[in-house]
Design a protein around this motif. Structure first.
Motif, PDB file in Angstrom:
ATOM      1  N   LEU A  10     -22.007  28.425  -3.685  1.00  0.00           N
ATOM      2  CA  LEU A  10     -20.752  29.107  -3.968  1.00  0.00           C
ATOM      3  C   LEU A  10     -20.936  30.232  -4.982  1.00  0.00           C
ATOM      4  N   SER A  11     -21.604  29.938  -6.107  1.00  0.00           N
ATOM      5  CA  SER A  11     -21.826  30.976  -7.114  1.00  0.00           C
ATOM      6  C   SER A  11     -22.836  30.488  -8.143  1.00  0.00           C
ATOM      7  N   PRO A  12     -23.499  31.425  -8.834  1.00  0.00           N
ATOM      8  CA  PRO A  12     -24.375  31.007  -9.936  1.00  0.00           C
ATOM      9  C   PRO A  12     -23.524  30.668 -11.158  1.00  0.00           C
ATOM     10  N   ILE A  13     -24.053  29.801 -12.001  1.00  0.00           N
ATOM     11  CA  ILE A  13     -23.372  29.462 -13.249  1.00  0.00           C
ATOM     12  C   ILE A  13     -24.031  30.262 -14.361  1.00  0.00           C
ATOM     13  N   LEU A  14     -23.259  31.119 -15.006  1.00  0.00           N
ATOM     14  CA  LEU A  14     -23.783  31.983 -16.052  1.00  0.00           C
ATOM     15  C   LEU A  14     -23.183  31.599 -17.394  1.00  0.00           C
ATOM     16  N   SER A  15     -23.674  30.513 -17.938  1.00  0.00           N
ATOM     17  CA  SER A  15     -23.240  30.070 -19.258  1.00  0.00           C
ATOM     18  C   SER A  15     -24.401  30.246 -20.239  1.00  0.00           C
ATOM     19  N   GLU A  16     -24.133  30.029 -21.494  1.00  0.00           N
ATOM     20  CA  GLU A  16     -25.182  30.148 -22.503  1.00  0.00           C
ATOM     21  C   GLU A  16     -26.300  29.139 -22.242  1.00  0.00           C
ATOM     22  N   ILE A  41     -28.935  21.894  -0.202  1.00  0.00           N
ATOM     23  CA  ILE A  41     -29.028  22.807  -1.339  1.00  0.00           C
ATOM     24  C   ILE A  41     -30.422  23.417  -1.409  1.00  0.00           C
ATOM     25  N   ARG A  42     -31.456  22.590  -1.251  1.00  0.00           N
ATOM     26  CA  ARG A  42     -32.836  23.075  -1.268  1.00  0.00           C
ATOM     27  C   ARG A  42     -33.070  24.115  -0.169  1.00  0.00           C
ATOM     28  N   HIS A  43     -32.610  23.826   1.018  1.00  0.00           N
ATOM     29  CA  HIS A  43     -32.796  24.741   2.150  1.00  0.00           C
ATOM     30  C   HIS A  43     -32.080  26.075   1.899  1.00  0.00           C
ATOM     31  N   ALA A  44     -30.871  26.018   1.352  1.00  0.00           N
ATOM     32  CA  ALA A  44     -30.109  27.240   1.080  1.00  0.00           C
ATOM     33  C   ALA A  44     -30.804  28.104   0.036  1.00  0.00           C
ATOM     34  N   ILE A  45     -31.282  27.506  -1.048  1.00  0.00           N
ATOM     35  CA  ILE A  45     -31.968  28.254  -2.104  1.00  0.00           C
ATOM     36  C   ILE A  45     -33.252  28.883  -1.565  1.00  0.00           C
ATOM     37  N   GLU A  46     -34.038  28.101  -0.820  1.00  0.00           N
ATOM     38  CA  GLU A  46     -35.299  28.620  -0.282  1.00  0.00           C
ATOM     39  C   GLU A  46     -35.061  29.740   0.720  1.00  0.00           C
ATOM     40  N   THR A  47     -33.994  29.664   1.489  1.00  0.00           N
ATOM     41  CA  THR A  47     -33.705  30.703   2.482  1.00  0.00           C
ATOM     42  C   THR A  47     -33.211  31.985   1.822  1.00  0.00           C
ATOM     43  N   VAL A  48     -32.295  31.872   0.891  1.00  0.00           N
ATOM     44  CA  VAL A  48     -31.698  33.055   0.273  1.00  0.00           C
ATOM     45  C   VAL A  48     -32.676  33.769  -0.646  1.00  0.00           C
TER      46      VAL A  48
END
Length: 64
Positions: A10-16, A41-48
């Motif tokens: 959905l989106s990256p988390i950009l916190s401190e 989740i693993r497949h999505a990260i590796e593909t993108v």
């Protein structure tokens, strides 16, 4: 793995805290669909991002 990649990530988390993880431990944080499992989740990260994922950790955060 029938879900679309766009529905899993959905989106990256950009916190401190997530920026510290990225800089020191090369660990990235993403907001993902609550119904997605670690394999999707693993497949999505590796593909993108065209990377090899070593480990997937999940956490369900409840609102305040």
């Amino acid at each position: 793995m029938s879900k679309s990649i766009l529905r899993v990530l959905l989106s990256p988390i950009l916190s401190e805290k997530s920026v510290i993880f990225k800089d020191k431990e090369n660990r990235y944080c993403f907001k993902v669909d609550i119904k997605s499992n670690k394999i999707e989740i693993r497949h999505a990260i590796e593909t993108v991002f065209k990377v090899k994922v070593e480990k997937v950790r999940t956490l369900i955060m409840h609102g305040k």
